[in-house]
Design a protein around this motif. Structure first.
Motif, PDB file in Angstrom:
ATOM      1  N   GLU A  15       0.825  -1.206   0.000  1.00  0.00           N
ATOM      2  CA  GLU A  15       0.000   0.000   0.000  1.00  0.00           C
ATOM      3  C   GLU A  15       0.861   1.260   0.000  1.00  0.00           C
ATOM      4  O   GLU A  15       0.554   2.226  -0.695  1.00  0.00           O
ATOM      5  N   LEU A  16       1.950   1.236   0.775  1.00  0.00           N
ATOM      6  CA  LEU A  16       2.862   2.374   0.810  1.00  0.00           C
ATOM      7  C   LEU A  16       3.458   2.624  -0.570  1.00  0.00           C
ATOM      8  O   LEU A  16       3.482   3.757  -1.053  1.00  0.00           O
ATOM      9  N   CYS A  17       3.903   1.553  -1.215  1.00  0.00           N
ATOM     10  CA  CYS A  17       4.501   1.698  -2.547  1.00  0.00           C
ATOM     11  C   CYS A  17       3.473   2.150  -3.573  1.00  0.00           C
ATOM     12  O   CYS A  17       3.778   2.956  -4.453  1.00  0.00           O
ATOM     13  N   LYS A  18       2.254   1.651  -3.464  1.00  0.00           N
ATOM     14  CA  LYS A  18       1.203   2.090  -4.390  1.00  0.00           C
ATOM     15  C   LYS A  18       0.947   3.584  -4.228  1.00  0.00           C
ATOM     16  O   LYS A  18       0.806   4.316  -5.204  1.00  0.00           O
ATOM     17  N   GLY A  19       0.877   4.026  -2.972  1.00  0.00           N
ATOM     18  CA  GLY A  19       0.651   5.436  -2.709  1.00  0.00           C
ATOM     19  C   GLY A  19       1.760   6.294  -3.285  1.00  0.00           C
ATOM     20  O   GLY A  19       1.507   7.333  -3.887  1.00  0.00           O
ATOM     21  N   MET A  20       2.986   5.827  -3.103  1.00  0.00           N
ATOM     22  CA  MET A  20       4.124   6.565  -3.649  1.00  0.00           C
ATOM     23  C   MET A  20       4.054   6.583  -5.176  1.00  0.00           C
ATOM     24  O   MET A  20       4.313   7.610  -5.799  1.00  0.00           O
ATOM     25  N   ALA A  21       3.704   5.459  -5.764  1.00  0.00           N
ATOM     26  CA  ALA A  21       3.624   5.394  -7.226  1.00  0.00           C
ATOM     27  C   ALA A  21       2.527   6.301  -7.752  1.00  0.00           C
ATOM     28  O   ALA A  21       2.693   6.968  -8.775  1.00  0.00           O
ATOM     29  N   GLN A  22       1.406   6.355  -7.033  1.00  0.00           N
ATOM     30  CA  GLN A  22       0.305   7.217  -7.482  1.00  0.00           C
ATOM     31  C   GLN A  22       0.662   8.689  -7.365  1.00  0.00           C
ATOM     32  O   GLN A  22       0.251   9.500  -8.188  1.00  0.00           O
ATOM     33  N   ARG A  23       1.432   9.043  -6.320  1.00  0.00           N
ATOM     34  CA  ARG A  23       1.822  10.441  -6.154  1.00  0.00           C
ATOM     35  C   ARG A  23       2.800  10.880  -7.238  1.00  0.00           C
ATOM     36  O   ARG A  23       2.825  12.038  -7.635  1.00  0.00           O
ATOM     37  N   ILE A  24       3.628   9.966  -7.705  1.00  0.00           N
ATOM     38  CA  ILE A  24       4.660  10.363  -8.644  1.00  0.00           C
ATOM     39  C   ILE A  24       4.288  10.104 -10.094  1.00  0.00           C
ATOM     40  O   ILE A  24       4.907  10.629 -10.994  1.00  0.00           O
ATOM     41  N   THR A  25       3.248   9.342 -10.327  1.00  0.00           N
ATOM     42  CA  THR A  25       2.848   9.023 -11.695  1.00  0.00           C
ATOM     43  C   THR A  25       2.554  10.278 -12.523  1.00  0.00           C
ATOM     44  O   THR A  25       2.969  10.362 -13.672  1.00  0.00           O
ATOM     45  N   PRO A  26       1.851  11.293 -11.960  1.00  0.00           N
ATOM     46  CA  PRO A  26       1.623  12.488 -12.773  1.00  0.00           C
ATOM     47  C   PRO A  26       2.908  13.144 -13.252  1.00  0.00           C
ATOM     48  O   PRO A  26       2.940  13.723 -14.333  1.00  0.00           O
ATOM     49  N   SER A  27       3.993  13.046 -12.486  1.00  0.00           N
ATOM     50  CA  SER A  27       5.243  13.675 -12.919  1.00  0.00           C
ATOM     51  C   SER A  27       5.857  12.952 -14.106  1.00  0.00           C
ATOM     52  O   SER A  27       6.706  13.507 -14.790  1.00  0.00           O
ATOM     53  N   LEU A  28       5.426  11.734 -14.358  1.00  0.00           N
ATOM     54  CA  LEU A  28       5.952  11.002 -15.505  1.00  0.00           C
ATOM     55  C   LEU A  28       5.120  11.246 -16.766  1.00  0.00           C
ATOM     56  O   LEU A  28       5.529  10.897 -17.854  1.00  0.00           O
ATOM     57  N   SER A  29       3.932  11.830 -16.606  1.00  0.00           N
ATOM     58  CA  SER A  29       3.091  12.085 -17.771  1.00  0.00           C
ATOM     59  C   SER A  29       3.563  13.357 -18.456  1.00  0.00           C
ATOM     60  O   SER A  29       4.492  14.028 -18.023  1.00  0.00           O
ATOM     61  N   SER A  30       2.854  13.720 -19.532  1.00  0.00           N
ATOM     62  CA  SER A  30       3.240  14.922 -20.266  1.00  0.00           C
ATOM     63  C   SER A  30       2.834  16.197 -19.527  1.00  0.00           C
ATOM     64  O   SER A  30       3.343  17.263 -19.812  1.00  0.00           O
ATOM     65  N   ASP A  31       1.903  16.083 -18.566  1.00  0.00           N
ATOM     66  CA  ASP A  31       1.481  17.254 -17.797  1.00  0.00           C
ATOM     67  C   ASP A  31       2.549  17.601 -16.767  1.00  0.00           C
ATOM     68  O   ASP A  31       3.038  16.740 -16.064  1.00  0.00           O
ATOM     69  N   ARG A  32       2.866  18.857 -16.681  1.00  0.00           N
ATOM     70  CA  ARG A  32       3.850  19.284 -15.688  1.00  0.00           C
ATOM     71  C   ARG A  32       3.114  19.555 -14.376  1.00  0.00           C
ATOM     72  O   ARG A  32       2.260  20.414 -14.304  1.00  0.00           O
ATOM     73  N   VAL A  33       3.474  18.801 -13.346  1.00  0.00           N
ATOM     74  CA  VAL A  33       2.815  18.915 -12.056  1.00  0.00           C
ATOM     75  C   VAL A  33       3.652  19.754 -11.101  1.00  0.00           C
ATOM     76  O   VAL A  33       3.139  20.559 -10.366  1.00  0.00           O
ATOM     77  N   ILE A  38       8.132   2.171  -8.218  1.00  0.00           N
ATOM     78  CA  ILE A  38       7.454   1.169  -9.045  1.00  0.00           C
ATOM     79  C   ILE A  38       8.100  -0.204  -8.854  1.00  0.00           C
ATOM     80  O   ILE A  38       7.422  -1.216  -8.727  1.00  0.00           O
ATOM     81  N   ILE A  39       9.407  -0.231  -8.780  1.00  0.00           N
ATOM     82  CA  ILE A  39      10.120  -1.499  -8.549  1.00  0.00           C
ATOM     83  C   ILE A  39       9.752  -2.072  -7.182  1.00  0.00           C
ATOM     84  O   ILE A  39       9.472  -3.268  -7.046  1.00  0.00           O
ATOM     85  N   ARG A  40       9.731  -1.204  -6.143  1.00  0.00           N
ATOM     86  CA  ARG A  40       9.351  -1.678  -4.803  1.00  0.00           C
ATOM     87  C   ARG A  40       7.915  -2.194  -4.794  1.00  0.00           C
ATOM     88  O   ARG A  40       7.620  -3.191  -4.131  1.00  0.00           O
ATOM     89  N   LEU A  41       7.028  -1.549  -5.517  1.00  0.00           N
ATOM     90  CA  LEU A  41       5.638  -1.999  -5.613  1.00  0.00           C
ATOM     91  C   LEU A  41       5.567  -3.377  -6.259  1.00  0.00           C
ATOM     92  O   LEU A  41       4.886  -4.282  -5.764  1.00  0.00           O
ATOM     93  N   MET A  42       6.297  -3.561  -7.339  1.00  0.00           N
ATOM     94  CA  MET A  42       6.301  -4.860  -8.024  1.00  0.00           C
ATOM     95  C   MET A  42       6.896  -5.942  -7.131  1.00  0.00           C
ATOM     96  O   MET A  42       6.376  -7.064  -7.073  1.00  0.00           O
ATOM     97  N   GLU A  43       7.959  -5.614  -6.409  1.00  0.00           N
ATOM     98  CA  GLU A  43       8.574  -6.583  -5.498  1.00  0.00           C
ATOM     99  C   GLU A  43       7.618  -6.947  -4.370  1.00  0.00           C
ATOM    100  O   GLU A  43       7.504  -8.111  -3.985  1.00  0.00           O
ATOM    101  N   ALA A  44       6.905  -5.957  -3.834  1.00  0.00           N
ATOM    102  CA  ALA A  44       5.937  -6.217  -2.761  1.00  0.00           C
ATOM    103  C   ALA A  44       4.802  -7.091  -3.263  1.00  0.00           C
ATOM    104  O   ALA A  44       4.364  -8.026  -2.574  1.00  0.00           O
ATOM    105  N   GLU A  45       4.325  -6.833  -4.469  1.00  0.00           N
ATOM    106  CA  GLU A  45       3.254  -7.660  -5.035  1.00  0.00           C
ATOM    107  C   GLU A  45       3.727  -9.096  -5.257  1.00  0.00           C
ATOM    108  O   GLU A  45       2.990 -10.043  -4.985  1.00  0.00           O
TER     109      GLU A  45
END
Length: 117
Positions: free
Chosen positions: A5-23, A36-43
């Motif tokens: 859950e922690l990794c998912k939250g982190m991934a969701q917070r940072i995902t917009p910064s990877l898109s074309s929209d500047r956050v 993302i790697i930590r999330l995949m490892e946790a899963e």
């Protein structure tokens, strides 16, 4: 699961910064990749542990099914595999908690005779 859950939250917070929209003004791609790697490892770890848990439950169920008294088998399965409390079992069976405790003790004694050669 908390780690996932922690990794998912982190991934969701940072995902917009990877898109074309500047956050924001900073784009820490390394942190994003790490999250993302930590999330995949946790899963993967949760999947491995879930599989291991299911194997153990199957082994326990097989031993319980060899018990003579089906009520004892049900009591142990409900308590240890389904995590039903003694209080809930007593209320459901319309007996006292003391009665459930005594049956549990006898069931464990029978189980011990099955497990010890």
């Amino acid at each position: 699961m908390r780690k996932q859950e922690l990794c998912k939250g982190m991934a969701q917070r940072i995902t917009p910064s990877l898109s074309s929209d500047r956050v924001s003004h900073t784009r820490n791609i390394t942190a994003s990749e790490d999250a993302i790697i930590r999330l995949m490892e946790a899963e993967n770890e949760i999947e491995r542990l879930t599989s291991q848990y299911e194997e153990i439950v199957c082994e326990i169920s097989a031993v319980l099914s060899s018990m003579e008294n089906p009520l004892d088998e049900k009591l142990l399965a409900d308590h240890y595999l389904k995590h039903v409390s003694f209080e809930t079992m007593a209320a459901k069976e319309h007996v006292t908690k003391d009665c459930v405790y005594k049956r549990h003790s006898r069931a464990l004694d029978e189980l011990e005779t099955l497990l010890v050669p």
